[in-house]
Design a protein around this motif. Structure first.
Motif, PDB file in Angstrom:
ATOM      1  N   VAL A 124     -27.368 -17.005  30.027  1.00 56.48           N
ATOM      2  CA  VAL A 124     -26.945 -17.836  28.897  1.00 56.48           C
ATOM      3  C   VAL A 124     -27.116 -19.300  29.311  1.00 56.48           C
ATOM      4  O   VAL A 124     -26.813 -19.669  30.448  1.00 56.48           O
ATOM      5  CB  VAL A 124     -25.493 -17.527  28.476  1.00 56.48           C
ATOM      6  CG1 VAL A 124     -24.509 -17.739  29.623  1.00 56.48           C
ATOM      7  CG2 VAL A 124     -25.093 -18.357  27.270  1.00 56.48           C
ATOM      8  N   ILE A 125     -27.645 -20.116  28.395  1.00 54.75           N
ATOM      9  CA  ILE A 125     -28.021 -21.488  28.711  1.00 54.75           C
ATOM     10  C   ILE A 125     -27.393 -22.453  27.715  1.00 54.75           C
ATOM     11  O   ILE A 125     -27.486 -22.253  26.499  1.00 54.75           O
ATOM     12  CB  ILE A 125     -29.555 -21.668  28.689  1.00 54.75           C
ATOM     13  CG1 ILE A 125     -30.220 -20.769  29.740  1.00 54.75           C
ATOM     14  CG2 ILE A 125     -29.936 -23.131  28.918  1.00 54.75           C
ATOM     15  CD1 ILE A 125     -31.741 -20.713  29.621  1.00 54.75           C
ATOM     16  N   SER A 126     -26.779 -23.515  28.239  1.00 52.73           N
ATOM     17  CA  SER A 126     -26.304 -24.630  27.434  1.00 52.73           C
ATOM     18  C   SER A 126     -26.943 -25.888  27.987  1.00 52.73           C
ATOM     19  O   SER A 126     -26.948 -26.104  29.203  1.00 52.73           O
ATOM     20  CB  SER A 126     -24.779 -24.742  27.508  1.00 52.73           C
ATOM     21  OG  SER A 126     -24.336 -25.970  26.961  1.00 52.73           O
ATOM     22  N   SER A 127     -27.502 -26.741  27.115  1.00 52.88           N
ATOM     23  CA  SER A 127     -28.151 -27.954  27.594  1.00 52.88           C
ATOM     24  C   SER A 127     -27.965 -29.095  26.604  1.00 52.88           C
ATOM     25  O   SER A 127     -28.111 -28.913  25.400  1.00 52.88           O
ATOM     26  CB  SER A 127     -29.652 -27.714  27.814  1.00 52.88           C
ATOM     27  OG  SER A 127     -30.281 -28.915  28.234  1.00 52.88           O
ATOM     28  N   VAL A 128     -27.631 -30.279  27.147  1.00 50.98           N
ATOM     29  CA  VAL A 128     -27.606 -31.488  26.335  1.00 50.98           C
ATOM     30  C   VAL A 128     -28.884 -32.297  26.553  1.00 50.98           C
ATOM     31  O   VAL A 128     -28.994 -33.422  26.068  1.00 50.98           O
ATOM     32  CB  VAL A 128     -26.367 -32.348  26.646  1.00 50.98           C
ATOM     33  CG1 VAL A 128     -25.087 -31.589  26.327  1.00 50.98           C
ATOM     34  CG2 VAL A 128     -26.358 -32.815  28.101  1.00 50.98           C
ATOM     35  N   VAL A 129     -29.832 -31.710  27.286  1.00 51.38           N
ATOM     36  CA  VAL A 129     -31.134 -32.335  27.522  1.00 51.38           C
ATOM     37  C   VAL A 129     -32.187 -31.412  26.898  1.00 51.38           C
ATOM     38  O   VAL A 129     -32.666 -30.475  27.545  1.00 51.38           O
ATOM     39  CB  VAL A 129     -31.395 -32.522  29.033  1.00 51.38           C
ATOM     40  CG1 VAL A 129     -32.720 -33.255  29.272  1.00 51.38           C
ATOM     41  CG2 VAL A 129     -30.247 -33.281  29.690  1.00 51.38           C
TER      42      VAL A 129
END
Length: 256
Positions: free
Chosen positions: A62-67
């Motif tokens: 699972v991936i969360s990114s603000v970029v």
């Protein structure tokens, strides 16, 4: 095992969960939007090898990114090297487990939603979540699990770097609680200004929220430097460094 990836503006966290009850390992690498899937794979493989694991031990991601630019390469890492189709926060069809009551829900950062989800699993009632990272964010969460908005201020590391880069005679210094609020030298004076300045920022903004909104909030501190404020802030009631990765685990559970 679950691989949770949280990409912030400064660092990217890789964390391994046993899919039963606990996080086993956490590693950080400097965020670089140009880093390729193969470069991630070499770095990650070496770390797994140090703890006697292999790519084949990872069964979910699972991936969360603000970029946003980093998502392409992280997705390729999961697909090509781990042979997993990852869950990516913010993509269509991914349930983040909370409602969003703001003017433009699509503009709320993935990290803030995931941290909110982690918080509502552990704490009851309306919440104020203070996340100290590249930015210092104050997120207001209702008792019925809705993100209701908040405040964004510069982070403490960003302020320290700005002081160093903008003033020729001010050095780059360690962030720590000073012995006295009145600095007797340049370093102590900078440390006092940043540390006590941020305590004032935190407590002042929390009190302003409480003044405007009369609900009985539980106030939680999280993020990389939140522990520095333990015992100094008068408004933070709990310090919890795992809200974001706990939220990522919950997103995986909801969408698996």
């Amino acid at each position: 095992m679950l691989l949770a990836i949280d990409t912030g503006n400064t660092n990217t966290l890789f964390a391994i969960h046993d899919l039963k009850s606990e996080w086993l390992f956490e590693w950080r690498i400097a965020t670089d939007a140009a880093r390729t899937a193969d470069e991630y794979a070499v770095w990650f493989h070496q770390l797994l090898d140090m703890v006697k694991l292999n790519f084949s031990d990872v069964s979910a991601c699972v991936i969360s990114s603000v970029v946003p630019q980093s998502i392409f390469n992280l997705r390729n890492l999961a697909r090509r090297h781990l042979e997993i189709d990852p869950i990516i926060i913010g993509e269509e069809g991914v349930d983040v487990g909370i409602g969003v009551r703001v003017d433009n829900p699509e503009q709320v950062g993935a990290d803030r939603l995931v941290t909110t989800l982690g918080a509502v699993q552990r704490y009851d009632g309306p919440l104020i979540i203070i996340d100290s990272g590249t930015a210092t964010t104050f997120d207001v969460v209702s008792g019925d699990r809705h993100f209701e908005g908040g405040i964004i201020a510069p982070g403490i590391n960003l302020s320290m770097r700005a002081l160093h880069e903008a003033a020729a005679q001010l050095p780059r210094i360690e962030i720590k609680k000073p012995d006295s609020v009145i600095g007797k030298n340049t370093v102590a004076a900078m440390q006092s200004g940043v540390f006590w300045g941020y305590i004032g920022l935190i407590d002042g903004l929390v009190r302003q929220i409480q003044k405007e909104d009369k609900r009985n909030f539980t106030v939680i501190g999280t993020g990389g430097v939140a522990s520095l404020f333990a015992g100094a802030s008068e408004t933070i009631q709990h310090y919890d460094s795992q809200l974001t990765i706990d939220g990522l685990y919950e997103v995986w559970r909801l969408n698996r």
